[in-house]
Design a protein around this motif. Structure first.
Motif, PDB file in Angstrom:
ATOM      1  N   SER A   3       0.866  -1.189   0.000  1.00 37.33           N
ATOM      2  CA  SER A   3       0.000   0.000   0.000  1.00 37.33           C
ATOM      3  C   SER A   3       0.898   1.233   0.000  1.00 37.33           C
ATOM      4  N   LEU A   4       0.294   2.395  -0.129  1.00 38.10           N
ATOM      5  CA  LEU A   4       1.071   3.645  -0.114  1.00 38.10           C
ATOM      6  C   LEU A   4       1.815   3.811   1.203  1.00 38.10           C
ATOM      7  N   GLU A   5       1.265   3.223   2.272  1.00 38.40           N
ATOM      8  CA  GLU A   5       1.904   3.314   3.588  1.00 38.40           C
ATOM      9  C   GLU A   5       3.228   2.546   3.603  1.00 38.40           C
ATOM     10  N   GLN A  32       2.052   7.643   1.564  1.00 40.34           N
ATOM     11  CA  GLN A  32       0.786   8.024   2.197  1.00 40.34           C
ATOM     12  C   GLN A  32       0.983   9.284   3.048  1.00 40.34           C
ATOM     13  N   ASP A  33       2.088   9.334   3.808  1.00 39.09           N
ATOM     14  CA  ASP A  33       2.363  10.543   4.607  1.00 39.09           C
ATOM     15  C   ASP A  33       2.411  11.771   3.703  1.00 39.09           C
ATOM     16  N   TYR A 175      -2.416   2.214  -6.373  1.00 45.45           N
ATOM     17  CA  TYR A 175      -2.508   2.009  -4.915  1.00 45.45           C
ATOM     18  C   TYR A 175      -3.551   2.960  -4.329  1.00 45.45           C
ATOM     19  N   ILE A 177      -6.071   4.701  -1.772  1.00 42.48           N
ATOM     20  CA  ILE A 177      -5.971   4.824  -0.306  1.00 42.48           C
ATOM     21  C   ILE A 177      -7.131   4.049   0.320  1.00 42.48           C
ATOM     22  N   THR A 195      -9.783   8.559  -1.725  1.00 50.08           N
ATOM     23  CA  THR A 195      -8.804   8.718  -2.809  1.00 50.08           C
ATOM     24  C   THR A 195      -9.163   9.930  -3.673  1.00 50.08           C
ATOM     25  N   ARG A 680      -2.760   7.331  10.342  1.00 46.20           N
ATOM     26  CA  ARG A 680      -2.771   8.175   9.129  1.00 46.20           C
ATOM     27  C   ARG A 680      -2.689   9.654   9.475  1.00 46.20           C
TER      28      ARG A 680
END
Length: 691
Positions: A3-5, A32-33, A175, A177, A195, A680
């Motif tokens: 994932s983006l994380e 993600q950040d 990807y 969110i 997203t 998040r």
């Protein structure tokens, strides 16, 4: 599936270890950040403004030809680039520039730049504008978009952050969110999926409603605001859940301590006090740790409520710790409790950073053996060598001066090492309801919403510093008629040394002007014993006028003082001014608060002083303070770690708070969703629950 994380920022082109380190200072380590590092405003760069139509303070895009570029050797060396268009000219000024930049901006080159119009030596100037040399054609009006502006840290500029966010947006198709909120909830509020919301906020399309985006009211922004407020609410509920996973000692009311205490009081409890005492009695009887915030305006009698809670705990065989943020306030509590509890045969000890050597060892020994049933002190109570025989209740005054960490640090000192102590948090700084629901979601709240009978309203007078002589005369008359007065010095400088110096100079000058009065001085750099000695002399009527810094803001109770002068009140927050005003009006006589300001007053300063003049109600004043200064300042700097929102704004988004509070318990049932949302939005800060 990744994932983006899971994707580090180094996945992006051009991000090496050095840039990754800079981004980490902004809390950005993953894609993600980065995508949740949201623009806090937008700039409208969709049209070029003719230079001749610019006004001071305007921000916008101009485009023109370089007429000349000169190195100017003034107080600071600068590069001065003069641009011209058909309507006029403008100077771009750079105090930091490279040789390459100077060589690039030569006569005849076409430049487009964005900045704020300021006055300069050569007419209107842009300081350090963003610019493009030989720019491409502007997009047609229907295709131009707003430009996002991001929070920055040292070592990275806006264009770089924009370019990284644009790159990261490219990953959203592969990807998406994860959306942790139930689709039914989003449908109820007609909000987009996460997203789409993130994509729109970073890169608004040309047809997006500009006015909504500029005000933060676009549905995509509101989708993110709601989730951010929810994440904060969940994080505090997690803290509460963690504390309440541990048992507490059920402190059942017993013995006659409470009755004996109430019999010796020279007054009866107000109905509001009695209601709050009943809330606390019920909480303390449970095997779950009490987590209760008691709010009460200045003079509403919170200390008596705290004493009754302490007596219930002591009567049930437990010890009590009372902690205050300043030596003066802790000392005041100690004197009050000693006066009340010693006649009941209870032993107590006092502990602050200044208590050292043999006295400290002795106090700690009596506490560890269980001989002392109550300890009162400052943050010195957090220290590792402070051990209790059977700690059952912690009372914390003025909670907003301590961080959540510090409040939680005391929970491990509970009885038998396993049981969490009950916690009673008190504040005389009324917290607006919306803010309390968000900032203190881990606490139950009780409000003492009436003052004891006989408290007279305080007349508030706002007066300019140029009328100082009249004010000094007023002090003379008040003191000659047998009353006492405070004179509070405030300075804009943070330096405590300068504040103390100002108070010393003021005390000397007032003593010269009022030779017949006995003048005392209290400030933050006096030793605790000296401070207490001056306060005692004032209390006993041996001093007529007390000159002080804002150290007297809370906890000082002298019924004969009927006049308080506050210098430079425009430099203080409303809540603090309300606290200072509450030092008078504690006796039978009419009392006055004189706010002596320096002209000219800003619009904000005027609004603050007017609000104080208009109301005596701490809760009304707190709402006004929130409106004027925002949540971080109202709560105090220690608390703001929790209140630094990325997108949410308390004033604009207050309507969400009730909804978020209602939806949080059902979201909490999904542990995975709760943890993901908190991570998040709060990242590492969520660890404050694990002290």
């Amino acid at each position: 599936m990744a994932s983006l994380e899971d994707l580090p920022v180094t996945t992006l082109k051009g991000v090496g270890n050095a840039l990754a380190g800079t981004l980490a200072r902004l809390g950005i380590t993953s894609l993600q950040d980065l995508l949740f590092h949201l623009p806090h405003r937008y700039e409208d760069r969709t049209r070029v403004i003719p230079m001749g139509s610019l006004r001071l303070g305007d921000t916008g895009v101009v485009e023109g030809t370089v007429m000349r570029a000169d190195m100017v050797m003034g107080r600071r060396r600068s590069l001065q680039v003069t641009l011209r268009d058909d309507s006029g000219f403008l100077v771009m000024r750079f105090f930091h520039f490279s040789a390459a930049q100077k060589n690039q901006l030569t006569e005849g080159v076409r430049v487009r730049c964005y900045g704020e119009v300021r006055p300069g030596r050569a007419g209107f100037e842009f300081y350090h504008p963003e610019y493009q040399v030989n720019p491409p054609a502007m997009p047609p009006p229907g295709e131009a978009t707003l430009t996002p502006v991001y929070p920055l840290t040292e070592g990275i500029q806006q264009p770089r952050v924009r370019s990284l966010c644009r790159q990261a947006l490219g990953y959203l198709k592969r990807y998406p969110i994860p959306d942790w909120l139930p689709p039914s909830l989003l449908a109820d509020y007609q909000l987009p999926d996460i997203t789409s919301a993130v994509a729109l906020v970073h890169a608004p399309p040309a047809d997006a409603p500009v006015h909504l985006l500029m005000e933060g009211r676009h549905p995509a922004q509101q989708r993110l605001v709601m989730e951010e407020l929810l994440a904060h609410q969940l994080s505090l509920l997690l803290v509460r859940q963690q504390i309440q996973q541990r048992q507490a000692l059920p402190l059942l009311p017993g013995g006659d301590l409470t009755e004996r205490f109430l019999d010796q009081l020279p007054f009866s409890l107000t109905p509001a006090q009695a209601r709050v005492v009943a809330d606390i009695r019920q909480d303390l009887s449970q095997p779950l740790p009490m987590l209760r915030l008691v709010q009460g305006d200045v003079g509403s009698g919170k200390t008596v409520v705290a004493a009754l809670a302490a007596l219930q705990a002591i009567g049930a065989g437990a010890q009590v710790a009372l902690m205050a943020p300043t030596e003066i306030l802790a000392e005041q509590h100690y004197q009050n409790f000693r006066q009340w509890l010693e006649p009941l045969g209870l032993e107590m000890v006092w502990l602050s950073g200044k208590v050292k050597g043999k006295a400290r060892t002795e106090a700690l020994g009596r506490l560890a053996e269980g001989k002392a049933r109550l300890i009162i002190g400052t943050h010195a109570l957090f220290q590792g060598d402070v051990l209790f025989e059977r700690l059952g209740l912690v009372i914390i005054d003025e909670q907003h001066r301590f961080g959540v960490h510090q409040r939680l640090a005391l929970r491990d000192k509970g009885a038998e090492g396993q049981r969490a102590p009950h916690q009673l948090i008190m504040t005389a700084t009324p917290i607006p309801r919306t803010l309390a629901m968000s900032a203190y979601a881990d606490l139950d709240t009780s409000v003492i919403d009436e003052l004891p009978p006989g408290r007279k309203p305080i007349e508030t007078i706002v007066i300019q510093d140029s009328r100082r002589d009249e004010v000094i005369e007023r002090v003379r008359k008040a003191c000659q008629s047998g009353r006492q007065a405070y004179w509070v010095c405030t300075l804009i400088e943070e330096s405590e040394a300068l504040q103390c110096q100002a108070a010393e100079v003021t005390a000397e000058s007032l003593q010269e002007r009022l030779p017949e009065l006995r003048v005392g001085l209290v400030h933050g750099r006096l030793k605790a014993a000296d401070k207490a000695a001056v306060m005692d002399r004032f209390k006993e009527g041996e001093l007529d006028l007390l000159v002080a810094t804002t150290v007297i803001e809370v906890g000082v109770d002298v019924p004969n003082a009927s006049l308080i002068i506050v210098e430079n009140p425009e430099r203080l927050g409303l809540a603090q001014l309300h606290q200072l005003r509450g030092r008078v009006g504690r006796g039978e006589q009419a009392s006055f608060c004189v706010l002596m300001y320096q002209a000219p007053l800003s619009q904000n300063g005027r609004a603050r002083l007017q609000a104080l003049r208009d109301s005596q109600d701490g809760f009304v004043i707190a709402e006004k303070d929130l409106e004027i200064r925002g949540p971080g300042e109202v709560l105090g700097t220690r608390q703001t770690g929790m209140m630094q929102f990325r997108l949410a704004d308390f004033e604009r988004d207050r309507d969400w708070i009730e909804s978020v509070r209602t939806m949080a318990p059902s979201v909490m049932k999904d542990t995975r969703a709760t943890e993901a949302l908190v991570r998040r939005w709060l990242g590492e800060r969520v660890r404050y629950g694990d002290v």
